[in-house]
Design a protein around this motif. Structure first.
Motif, mmCIF file in Angstrom:
data_model
loop_
_atom_site.group_PDB
_atom_site.id
_atom_site.type_symbol
_atom_site.label_atom_id
_atom_site.label_comp_id
_atom_site.label_asym_id
_atom_site.label_seq_id
_atom_site.Cartn_x
_atom_site.Cartn_y
_atom_site.Cartn_z
ATOM 1 N N LYS A 131 15.252 -22.805 -69.743
ATOM 2 C CA LYS A 131 13.947 -23.404 -69.442
ATOM 3 C C LYS A 131 13.755 -24.686 -70.244
ATOM 4 N N ALA A 135 13.259 -28.390 -68.799
ATOM 5 C CA ALA A 135 12.039 -29.115 -69.183
ATOM 6 C C ALA A 135 12.384 -30.473 -69.777
ATOM 7 N N ASN A 139 11.087 -33.892 -68.196
ATOM 8 C CA ASN A 139 10.302 -34.828 -69.008
ATOM 9 C C ASN A 139 10.940 -36.216 -69.040
ATOM 10 N N GLY A 150 2.609 -35.697 -63.695
ATOM 11 C CA GLY A 150 1.579 -34.718 -63.388
ATOM 12 C C GLY A 150 2.085 -33.331 -63.047
ATOM 13 N N MET A 151 3.393 -33.142 -62.951
ATOM 14 C CA MET A 151 3.885 -31.797 -62.630
ATOM 15 C C MET A 151 3.753 -30.899 -63.859
ATOM 16 N N ASN A 152 3.579 -29.631 -63.625
ATOM 17 C CA ASN A 152 3.562 -28.656 -64.708
ATOM 18 C C ASN A 152 5.027 -28.368 -65.050
ATOM 19 N N ILE A 153 5.490 -28.936 -66.148
ATOM 20 C CA ILE A 153 6.910 -28.893 -66.513
ATOM 21 C C ILE A 153 7.412 -27.458 -66.690
ATOM 22 N N GLU A 154 6.688 -26.663 -67.474
ATOM 23 C CA GLU A 154 7.143 -25.291 -67.733
ATOM 24 C C GLU A 154 7.178 -24.472 -66.442
ATOM 25 N N GLN A 155 6.147 -24.599 -65.639
ATOM 26 C CA GLN A 155 6.096 -23.860 -64.365
ATOM 27 C C GLN A 155 7.253 -24.279 -63.456
ATOM 28 N N THR A 156 7.522 -25.564 -63.395
ATOM 29 C CA THR A 156 8.604 -26.062 -62.544
ATOM 30 C C THR A 156 9.954 -25.548 -63.032
ATOM 31 N N THR A 159 10.254 -21.882 -62.261
ATOM 32 C CA THR A 159 10.417 -21.682 -60.816
ATOM 33 C C THR A 159 11.854 -21.963 -60.392
#
Length: 194
Positions: A131, A135, A139, A150-156, A159
């Motif tokens: 992860k 990330a 980034n 604007g993306m949620n890095i951890e969620q992406t 996923t």
């Protein structure tokens, strides 16, 4: 490297494919002695118990996967290309020097979640490292304008991991390689949309 270190390494190299294929519960002492050609006393003279062998085998298998992926990532010039390495490698892992039995993170996580806290901790740490690597790529891709901000890095990142590991699990369960390819194609489309 001392003789004892060489023997430990030999035991790990010979038994790592067995642990990654049969799992901790399915791997017997007979499997280990047959794979190594060593006696029970020789194996347990170098390792305290089966748990210690299994933990060393997980580290060996995971290091092998990380090496394959990192080597391919280093060759990529773009951050998008670095992310797409995962889809290429996991879609074609049967044709790369992946550990026998497939992804050790998936194999170990599934088997050890309720049965072996130390192996579970190793698989959880591997997922955490994965992860963090994703990330970092995301980034840096945002910083240079390759990916949309604007993306949620951890969620992406999570996923991507869940989808890759899910593809492997579905393919192993069904035996349908085209499922893995279809899911990897969906991941590629997702990455290309970032």
């Amino acid at each position: 490297m001392s003789k004892a270190e060489k023997t430990r390494q030999y035991i790990v190299e010979k038994t790592a494919p067995i642990f990654n294929t049969k799992g901790f519960a399915g791997t017997s002492l007979t499997d280990m002695t047959e794979a190594t050609g060593l006696t029970k006393g020789s194996i347990y003279g170098n390792f305290a118990n089966k748990d210690e062998v299994a933990l060393a085998c997980f580290d060996f298998n995971f290091k092998k996967v990380v090496g394959i992926i990192n080597s391919a990532i280093e060759k990529e010039k773009t951050y998008r290309g670095k992310l797409l390495v995962y889809t290429r490698i996991y879609d074609n892992f049967l044709h790369s020097p992946f550990p026998t039995g497939g992804c050790p993170v998936l194999n170990t996580a599934v088997e050890s979640d309720d049965t072996h806290p130390e192996l579970r901790a190793k698989s959880a740490a591997a997922i955490g490292n994965w992860k963090d690597k994703l990330a970092d790529i995301l980034n840096k891709g945002i910083e240079v304008g390759e990916f949309k901000p604007g993306m949620n890095i951890e969620q992406t990142a999570l996923t991507l991991i869940a989808t890759i590991e899910g593809a492997i699990m579905i393919t192993k369960a069904t035996g349908k390689l085209n499922y893995r390819s279809a899911i990897m194609n969906a991941i590629e489309n997702m990455i290309n949309a970032f």
